[in-house]
Scaffold this motif. Structure first.
Motif, PDB file in Angstrom:
ATOM      1  N   PRO A  12     -20.701  -3.726 -18.683  1.00 35.16           N
ATOM      2  CA  PRO A  12     -19.938  -5.244 -18.388  1.00 35.16           C
ATOM      3  C   PRO A  12     -20.891  -5.719 -17.272  1.00 35.16           C
ATOM      4  CG  PRO A  12     -18.871  -3.254 -17.153  1.00 35.16           C
ATOM      5  CD  PRO A  12     -20.102  -2.648 -18.189  1.00 35.16           C
ATOM      6  N   ALA A  13     -20.440  -7.023 -17.043  1.00 34.75           N
ATOM      7  CA  ALA A  13     -21.212  -8.026 -16.093  1.00 34.75           C
ATOM      8  C   ALA A  13     -21.159  -6.973 -14.532  1.00 34.75           C
ATOM      9  CB  ALA A  13     -20.401  -9.212 -15.841  1.00 34.75           C
ATOM     10  N   GLY A  14     -22.385  -7.240 -14.044  1.00 38.02           N
ATOM     11  CA  GLY A  14     -22.473  -6.676 -12.633  1.00 38.02           C
ATOM     12  C   GLY A  14     -22.622  -5.373 -12.552  1.00 38.02           C
ATOM     13  N   ALA A  15     -22.702  -4.542 -13.588  1.00 38.55           N
ATOM     14  CA  ALA A  15     -22.972  -3.258 -13.716  1.00 38.55           C
ATOM     15  C   ALA A  15     -24.319  -2.573 -13.090  1.00 38.55           C
ATOM     16  CB  ALA A  15     -22.769  -2.540 -14.922  1.00 38.55           C
ATOM     17  N   GLY A  16     -25.166  -3.833 -12.998  1.00 44.52           N
ATOM     18  CA  GLY A  16     -26.485  -3.233 -12.533  1.00 44.52           C
ATOM     19  C   GLY A  16     -27.523  -3.307 -13.393  1.00 44.52           C
ATOM     20  N   SER A  18     -29.452  -5.109 -15.439  1.00 46.87           N
ATOM     21  CA  SER A  18     -30.967  -6.167 -15.404  1.00 46.87           C
ATOM     22  C   SER A  18     -31.840  -5.508 -14.254  1.00 46.87           C
ATOM     23  CB  SER A  18     -30.600  -7.440 -15.285  1.00 46.87           C
ATOM     24  OG  SER A  18     -29.718  -7.860 -14.151  1.00 46.87           O
ATOM     25  N   THR A  19     -31.111  -5.370 -12.929  1.00 42.70           N
ATOM     26  CA  THR A  19     -31.695  -4.699 -11.871  1.00 42.70           C
ATOM     27  C   THR A  19     -32.368  -3.366 -12.232  1.00 42.70           C
ATOM     28  OG1 THR A  19     -29.954  -5.901 -10.470  1.00 42.70           O
ATOM     29  CG2 THR A  19     -31.522  -4.117  -9.475  1.00 42.70           C
ATOM     30  N   ILE A  20     -31.573  -2.692 -12.725  1.00 41.56           N
ATOM     31  CA  ILE A  20     -32.205  -1.098 -13.131  1.00 41.56           C
ATOM     32  C   ILE A  20     -33.065  -1.350 -14.243  1.00 41.56           C
ATOM     33  CG2 ILE A  20     -31.440   0.920 -14.187  1.00 41.56           C
ATOM     34  CD1 ILE A  20     -29.968  -0.325 -10.909  1.00 41.56           C
ATOM     35  N   ASP A 128     -31.526  -4.652 -22.415  1.00 39.18           N
ATOM     36  CA  ASP A 128     -29.929  -4.686 -21.806  1.00 39.18           C
ATOM     37  C   ASP A 128     -29.138  -5.622 -22.446  1.00 39.18           C
ATOM     38  OD1 ASP A 128     -30.460  -6.951 -20.271  1.00 39.18           O
ATOM     39  OD2 ASP A 128     -29.648  -6.292 -18.437  1.00 39.18           O
ATOM     40  N   ARG A 157     -22.182  -9.160  -6.687  1.00 38.43           N
ATOM     41  CA  ARG A 157     -22.290 -10.414  -7.152  1.00 38.43           C
ATOM     42  C   ARG A 157     -22.046 -11.172  -5.813  1.00 38.43           C
ATOM     43  NH1 ARG A 157     -22.830 -11.405 -12.572  1.00 38.43           N
ATOM     44  NH2 ARG A 157     -24.586  -9.853 -13.133  1.00 38.43           N
ATOM     45  N   GLU A 160     -24.715 -10.518  -3.280  1.00 36.62           N
ATOM     46  CA  GLU A 160     -26.028 -11.193  -3.775  1.00 36.62           C
ATOM     47  C   GLU A 160     -25.994 -12.742  -3.610  1.00 36.62           C
ATOM     48  OE1 GLU A 160     -27.024 -10.166  -7.859  1.00 36.62           O
ATOM     49  OE2 GLU A 160     -27.297 -12.158  -8.423  1.00 36.62           O
ATOM     50  N   THR A 203     -21.763   3.822 -11.832  1.00 35.84           N
ATOM     51  CA  THR A 203     -22.607   3.535 -10.663  1.00 35.84           C
ATOM     52  C   THR A 203     -21.857   2.964  -9.636  1.00 35.84           C
ATOM     53  OG1 THR A 203     -23.003   1.106 -11.355  1.00 35.84           O
ATOM     54  CG2 THR A 203     -24.309   2.661 -12.229  1.00 35.84           C
ATOM     55  N   LEU A 206     -23.033   4.537  -6.604  1.00 34.95           N
ATOM     56  CA  LEU A 206     -24.710   4.797  -6.421  1.00 34.95           C
ATOM     57  C   LEU A 206     -25.390   3.693  -6.268  1.00 34.95           C
ATOM     58  CD1 LEU A 206     -24.963   6.612 -10.042  1.00 34.95           C
ATOM     59  CD2 LEU A 206     -24.723   7.788  -7.895  1.00 34.95           C
ATOM     60  N   THR A 207     -26.480   3.784  -5.502  1.00 42.45           N
ATOM     61  CA  THR A 207     -27.332   2.785  -4.853  1.00 42.45           C
ATOM     62  C   THR A 207     -28.314   2.546  -6.027  1.00 42.45           C
ATOM     63  OG1 THR A 207     -29.054   4.599  -4.225  1.00 42.45           O
ATOM     64  CG2 THR A 207     -27.449   3.931  -2.600  1.00 42.45           C
ATOM     65  N   ILE A 208     -28.927   1.582  -5.987  1.00 42.17           N
ATOM     66  CA  ILE A 208     -29.865   0.876  -7.140  1.00 42.17           C
ATOM     67  C   ILE A 208     -31.010   2.159  -7.358  1.00 42.17           C
ATOM     68  CG2 ILE A 208     -31.671  -0.475  -7.541  1.00 42.17           C
ATOM     69  CD1 ILE A 208     -30.110  -2.815  -6.154  1.00 42.17           C
ATOM     70  N   VAL A 211     -29.536   5.211  -9.017  1.00 44.38           N
ATOM     71  CA  VAL A 211     -29.534   4.689 -10.669  1.00 44.38           C
ATOM     72  C   VAL A 211     -30.654   4.754 -11.285  1.00 44.38           C
ATOM     73  CG1 VAL A 211     -28.608   3.467 -12.352  1.00 44.38           C
ATOM     74  CG2 VAL A 211     -27.460   3.325 -10.094  1.00 44.38           C
TER      75      VAL A 211
HETATM   76  O1  CDP Z   1     -27.295  -7.133 -15.284  1.00 46.46           O
HETATM   77  P1  CDP Z   1     -26.022  -6.899 -14.603  1.00 46.46           P
HETATM   78  O2  CDP Z   1     -24.693  -8.049 -14.764  1.00 46.46           O
HETATM   79  O3  CDP Z   1     -25.443  -5.564 -15.197  1.00 46.46           O
HETATM   80  O4  CDP Z   1     -26.239  -6.516 -12.962  1.00 46.46           O
HETATM   81  P2  CDP Z   1     -27.173  -6.890 -12.020  1.00 46.46           P
HETATM   82  O5  CDP Z   1     -27.343  -8.278 -12.104  1.00 46.46           O
HETATM   83  O6  CDP Z   1     -28.439  -5.952 -12.357  1.00 46.46           O
HETATM   84  O7  CDP Z   1     -26.682  -6.252 -10.675  1.00 46.46           O
HETATM   85  C1  CDP Z   1     -25.517  -7.351  -9.902  1.00 46.46           C
HETATM   86  C2  CDP Z   1     -25.730  -6.990  -8.399  1.00 46.46           C
HETATM   87  O8  CDP Z   1     -25.462  -5.681  -8.178  1.00 46.46           O
HETATM   88  C3  CDP Z   1     -27.477  -7.244  -7.797  1.00 46.46           C
HETATM   89  O9  CDP Z   1     -27.236  -7.993  -6.739  1.00 46.46           O
HETATM   90  C4  CDP Z   1     -27.715  -5.732  -7.667  1.00 46.46           C
HETATM   91  O10 CDP Z   1     -28.635  -5.918  -6.689  1.00 46.46           O
HETATM   92  C5  CDP Z   1     -26.482  -5.014  -7.305  1.00 46.46           C
HETATM   93  N1  CDP Z   1     -26.412  -3.603  -7.593  1.00 46.46           N
HETATM   94  C6  CDP Z   1     -26.141  -2.536  -6.751  1.00 46.46           C
HETATM   95  O11 CDP Z   1     -25.860  -3.116  -5.624  1.00 46.46           O
HETATM   96  N2  CDP Z   1     -26.026  -1.398  -7.041  1.00 46.46           N
HETATM   97  C7  CDP Z   1     -26.264  -0.914  -8.227  1.00 46.46           C
HETATM   98  N3  CDP Z   1     -26.280   0.350  -8.348  1.00 46.46           N
HETATM   99  C8  CDP Z   1     -26.713  -1.732  -9.112  1.00 46.46           C
HETATM  100  C9  CDP Z   1     -26.870  -3.014  -8.692  1.00 46.46           C
END
Ligand code: CDP
Ligand code: CDP
Length: 224
Positions: A12-16, A18-20, A128, A157, A160, A203, A206-208, A211
């Motif tokens: 889902p949205a904000g799961a991380g 794209s960052t990962i 992703d 979010r 961010e 997650t 969990l920190t980035i 993950v």
């Molecule tokens: O792509 P998706 O919508 O799944 O998420 P994202 O845009 O990669 O991540 C959303 C925010 O969560 C970003 O600001 C990341 O830095 C943060 N993040 C985090 O704090 N902890 C994680 N384990 C993963 C992402």
């Protein structure tokens, strides 16, 4: 080992995701493909052309003429419609709030899925989205379904936005994310859902870095 695998990352949205995905792809020297950006580009074009977002046929016609291009950039993937760069404009709240209406239409999905499969053909990719493990790349060597509580995802979010000096309303963000997840999970065509052979990863705590490390280990396990 020179094998270049396909890695599917859904959730889902904000799961991380794209960052990962970005960091994992950099580690492995793979290409990162953000499929959400493709749905966003279609949504931007549909809004600009005043297309009724409930009209699947008209959206299908738009797909036949829409030239979406993805290129790797310094900070991840850049997106173009023809020659015009839309990397930033597809992140507007208007696009965000309308994208799940566009993404429910089979006419839109089939065209994008075809593009996505072509991009992934040679392997060496981290892709992703919402339906990568279930529909786009059912044979991907590694599938991960990444999630976190809605409170945590909205909080991420929010932090961010604040860090970027943008206005941000935590409660509104949480409502927007919950609504988009609901639409994405309940649609008939390719809903957001964990593939049976995907690894589930919560997650929330969990920190980035944690993950990325976990996914790197999983990928290395497959590549061994
Ligand atoms: O792509 P998706 O919508 O799944 O998420 P994202 O845009 O990669 O991540 C959303 C925010 O969560 C970003 O600001 C990341 O830095 C943060 N993040 C985090 O704090 N902890 C994680 N384990 C993963 C992402
Ligand atoms: O980054 P964020 O989590 O906000 O979303 P995104 O990955 O940019 O995806 C935006 C929207 O596109 C999702 O809410 C879905 O409606 C749609 N989407 C989809 O249906 N299938 C995909 N493979 C990727 C995105």
């Amino acid at each position: 080992n020179m094998t270049k695998i396909q890695i599917a990352l859904d959730g889902p949205a904000g799961a991380g995701k794209s960052t990962i995905a970005k960091q994992l792809a950099a580690h492995l020297d793979y290409v990162y493909i953000d499929t959400g950006a493709m749905y966003r580009a279609v949504t931007l074009a549909a809004l600009e052309q005043g297309i009724d977002l409930e009209d699947g046929q008209q959206l299908g016609e738009l797909m036949t003429s829409l030239d979406i291009r993805l290129t790797p950039g310094e900070n991840g993937q850049r997106v173009f419609i023809g020659e015009r760069e839309v990397t930033e404009s597809i992140r507007s709240s208007e696009v965000t709030n309308n994208v799940s209406f566009v993404a429910k239409h089979a006419q839109v999905r089939s065209a994008l899925v075809e593009m996505q499969r072509r991009l992934a053909e040679s392997g060496g990719i981290v892709m992703d989205g919402r339906d990568i493990g279930t529909v786009v790349l059912p044979d991907a060597e590694l599938k991960v379904f990444m999630t976190a509580t809605v409170e945590e995802r909205a909080g991420r979010r929010h932090r961010e936005n604040v860090a970027r000096g943008m206005e941000s309303d935590l409660e509104a963000l949480q409502a927007e994310i919950a609504l988009r997840d609901k639409r994405d999970s309940e649609r008939e065509v390719s809903p957001l859902k964990q593939a049976e052979d995907a690894i589930y990863l919560d997650t929330t705590d969990l920190t980035i870095d944690q993950v990325v490390l976990r996914l790197t280990e999983l990928a290395e396990g497959v590549l061994k």
